[in-house]
Design a protein around this motif. Structure first.
Motif, PDB file in Angstrom:
ATOM      1  N   LEU A  79       0.842  -1.196   0.000  1.00 53.72           N
ATOM      2  CA  LEU A  79       0.000   0.000   0.000  1.00 53.72           C
ATOM      3  C   LEU A  79       0.881   1.252   0.000  1.00 53.72           C
ATOM      4  CD1 LEU A  79      -3.180   0.506   2.173  1.00 53.72           C
ATOM      5  CD2 LEU A  79      -1.559   2.361   1.845  1.00 53.72           C
ATOM      6  N   LYS A  80       0.570   2.179  -0.899  1.00 55.39           N
ATOM      7  CA  LYS A  80       1.331   3.423  -0.987  1.00 55.39           C
ATOM      8  C   LYS A  80       0.399   4.628  -0.944  1.00 55.39           C
ATOM      9  CE  LYS A  80       5.112   1.533  -3.779  1.00 55.39           C
ATOM     10  NZ  LYS A  80       5.879   1.670  -5.053  1.00 55.39           N
ATOM     11  N   GLU A  81       0.898   5.699  -0.319  1.00 52.08           N
ATOM     12  CA  GLU A  81       0.205   6.992  -0.363  1.00 52.08           C
ATOM     13  C   GLU A  81       1.154   7.995  -1.010  1.00 52.08           C
ATOM     14  OE1 GLU A  81      -0.673  10.428   2.773  1.00 52.08           O
ATOM     15  OE2 GLU A  81      -1.983   8.677   3.107  1.00 52.08           O
ATOM     16  N   ASP A  82       0.684   8.637  -2.088  1.00 50.75           N
ATOM     17  CA  ASP A  82       1.532   9.579  -2.831  1.00 50.75           C
ATOM     18  C   ASP A  82       2.903   8.974  -3.118  1.00 50.75           C
ATOM     19  OD1 ASP A  82      -0.472  11.434  -2.941  1.00 50.75           O
ATOM     20  OD2 ASP A  82       0.265  12.637  -1.273  1.00 50.75           O
ATOM     21  N   ASP A  83       2.908   7.706  -3.573  1.00 50.97           N
ATOM     22  CA  ASP A  83       4.110   6.971  -3.989  1.00 50.97           C
ATOM     23  C   ASP A  83       5.029   6.548  -2.839  1.00 50.97           C
ATOM     24  OD1 ASP A  83       3.449   7.072  -6.720  1.00 50.97           O
ATOM     25  OD2 ASP A  83       4.310   9.075  -6.907  1.00 50.97           O
ATOM     26  N   HIS A  84       4.612   6.745  -1.592  1.00 55.34           N
ATOM     27  CA  HIS A  84       5.410   6.335  -0.437  1.00 55.34           C
ATOM     28  C   HIS A  84       4.724   5.145   0.239  1.00 55.34           C
ATOM     29  CE1 HIS A  84       8.303   9.728  -0.266  1.00 55.34           C
ATOM     30  NE2 HIS A  84       7.334  10.345  -0.918  1.00 55.34           N
ATOM     31  N   LEU A 292       1.343  19.562  -0.530  1.00 61.52           N
ATOM     32  CA  LEU A 292       0.386  20.473   0.100  1.00 61.52           C
ATOM     33  C   LEU A 292      -1.037  20.222  -0.378  1.00 61.52           C
ATOM     34  CD1 LEU A 292       2.443  23.799  -0.040  1.00 61.52           C
ATOM     35  CD2 LEU A 292       2.179  22.216   1.883  1.00 61.52           C
ATOM     36  N   SER A 293      -1.204  19.322  -1.314  1.00 57.76           N
ATOM     37  CA  SER A 293      -2.530  19.033  -1.846  1.00 57.76           C
ATOM     38  C   SER A 293      -3.428  18.452  -0.766  1.00 57.76           C
ATOM     39  CB  SER A 293      -2.422  18.052  -3.014  1.00 57.76           C
ATOM     40  OG  SER A 293      -3.702  17.614  -3.415  1.00 57.76           O
ATOM     41  N   GLU A 294      -4.714  18.834  -0.791  1.00 58.47           N
ATOM     42  CA  GLU A 294      -5.639  18.283   0.196  1.00 58.47           C
ATOM     43  C   GLU A 294      -6.098  16.878  -0.181  1.00 58.47           C
ATOM     44  OE1 GLU A 294      -9.351  20.295   0.558  1.00 58.47           O
ATOM     45  OE2 GLU A 294      -9.677  20.455  -1.596  1.00 58.47           O
ATOM     46  N   PHE A 295      -5.769  16.410  -1.389  1.00 59.33           N
ATOM     47  CA  PHE A 295      -6.147  15.068  -1.814  1.00 59.33           C
ATOM     48  C   PHE A 295      -4.911  14.176  -1.847  1.00 59.33           C
ATOM     49  CE2 PHE A 295      -7.160  11.680  -4.839  1.00 59.33           C
ATOM     50  CZ  PHE A 295      -8.402  11.285  -4.365  1.00 59.33           C
ATOM     51  N   ARG A 296      -4.952  13.052  -1.141  1.00 59.66           N
ATOM     52  CA  ARG A 296      -3.839  12.105  -1.085  1.00 59.66           C
ATOM     53  C   ARG A 296      -4.167  10.882  -1.937  1.00 59.66           C
ATOM     54  NH1 ARG A 296      -0.673  15.952   1.022  1.00 59.66           N
ATOM     55  NH2 ARG A 296      -1.411  16.644   3.075  1.00 59.66           N
ATOM     56  N   ARG A 297      -3.290  10.536  -2.842  1.00 63.11           N
ATOM     57  CA  ARG A 297      -3.502   9.413  -3.742  1.00 63.11           C
ATOM     58  C   ARG A 297      -3.091   8.097  -3.082  1.00 63.11           C
ATOM     59  NH1 ARG A 297      -0.112   9.246  -7.306  1.00 63.11           N
ATOM     60  NH2 ARG A 297       1.255  10.943  -6.632  1.00 63.11           N
ATOM     61  N   ILE A 298      -3.911   7.062  -3.297  1.00 60.33           N
ATOM     62  CA  ILE A 298      -3.659   5.739  -2.725  1.00 60.33           C
ATOM     63  C   ILE A 298      -3.448   4.729  -3.853  1.00 60.33           C
ATOM     64  CG2 ILE A 298      -4.676   3.834  -1.395  1.00 60.33           C
ATOM     65  CD1 ILE A 298      -6.247   5.948   0.179  1.00 60.33           C
TER      66      ILE A 298
END
Length: 326
Positions: A79-84, A292-298
């Motif tokens: 599982l990654k959030e914003d590529d991390h 700083l984006s309010e939307f985090r990609r999963i």
């Protein structure tokens, strides 16, 4: 690309969602019918504890033929959030988590001929999927959105009556329906699903598509869209609306289906039931903020399984760090 949310819309349902009294109405919120005074929102008997900083991701894994894959372990998911990459703090087989389903049926003039078939299929779906810990609410929408059951319930008799009592109208407030059903699901625990039955057109909504999608994403609702196509390749088909539903389903982790007959409608409901019984829950505490984006990609992938290369993994595209003022 952001993945679809899980909501199942039934075009033709006239639904009105009860808004919580302590919250101010949205600036552009659509009109609603008043709810019964004795309505008491119900909650599932079993709930998943949600921490403020804990991010829940409900995941569906299917093979190359679309069949759900069960039996995977925590170690099989990355599982990654914003590529991390993130550490999975909670893992559970989704079938154990209570379901709250908003069933929205399009009752506009364009679906009038198919409404009896949609109603009978919807009843069969409810009887097949619901357990005592689950709950479902029926909505009908045309130019208005009307909640046809007394809130969310597991009482199949009330659900059948709610499905029977939806009535046809003229126009289609599809985006209003998505928005209002999402609002109703927002405060519920466990898995949240929207099932839409519609021909995909929107002719009357006060809420626009972007607002409807955000409401579904903020409610963590998975949207399943059953798109009714009475006449294949008809010149009158609302292909723009169909594409919007496809994108919405993808962004929320759901799926879309086309149905031109009762058999195909029943098959779509069966596939939705199968998926909901084999989903997984992954939850994590974000390790860092990378933008700083309010939307985090999963992003979720499957590893450590020989056949993983042929698997398709579906889940919501991401989450908002700040929720809208409802």
């Amino acid at each position: 690309m952001r993945k679809p949310a899980t909501i199942l819309l039934l075009t033709g349902l006239t639904a009105s969602v009860c808004l919580w009294a302590q919250q101010p109405p949205p600036q552009k919120a659509p009109e609603q019918q008043s709810q019964p005074k004795d309505r008491v929102p119900s909650e599932p008997a079993t709930t998943v504890r949600v921490d403020v900083n804990l991010v829940n991701v409900f995941v569906t894994v299917t093979d190359a033929h679309g069949a759900p894959i069960g039996g995977l372990a925590k170690e099989n998911f990355v599982l990654k959030e914003d590529d991390h990459e993130q550490k999975i703090a909670v893992f559970d087989k989704e079938s154990a988590v209570p379901l709250s389903i908003g069933l929205a049926i399009d009752t506009s003039l364009s679906t009038h001929h198919d409404l009896p078939l949609e109603q009978s299929s919807a009843k069969r779906f409810a009887h097949a999927i619901l357990r005592p810990v689950d709950a479902l609410s029926v909505y009908g929408f045309n130019e208005i959105v009307h909640e046809s059951t007394p809130g969310f319930t597991s009482d199949l008799k009330r659900i059948d009556e709610g499905i029977d009592h939806i009535r046809s109208g003229a126009a289609t407030a599809l985006y209003d329906a998505i928005y209002l059903v999402s609002r109703a699901l927002d405060h519920r625990k466990g898995r949240k699903v929207i099932v839409l039955i519609t021909d995909g057109g929107d002719t009357y909504s006060k809420i626009d598509y972007k607002e409807a999608v955000r409401a579904a994403e903020e409610a963590e609702a998975i949207v399943y869209s059953i798109i009714i196509v009475p006449i294949e390749n008809s010149a009158g088909r609302e292909t723009g609306g169909e594409h919007a539903l496809i994108q919405l389903s993808d962004d929320t982790g759901g799926k879309y289906y086309y149905a031109t007959s009762t058999t195909q409608l029943d098959e779509a409901f069966r596939k939705i039931s199968d998926e909901l019984r084999t989903q997984y829950l992954l939850a994590y505490y974000p390790s860092q903020r990378t933008s700083l984006s309010e939307f985090r990609r999963i992003e979720v992938t499957v590893a450590g399984v020989p056949e993983a290369g042929g698997y398709r993994v579906r889940h919501r595209a991401g989450y908002y760090t700040v929720k809208s003022d409802f």
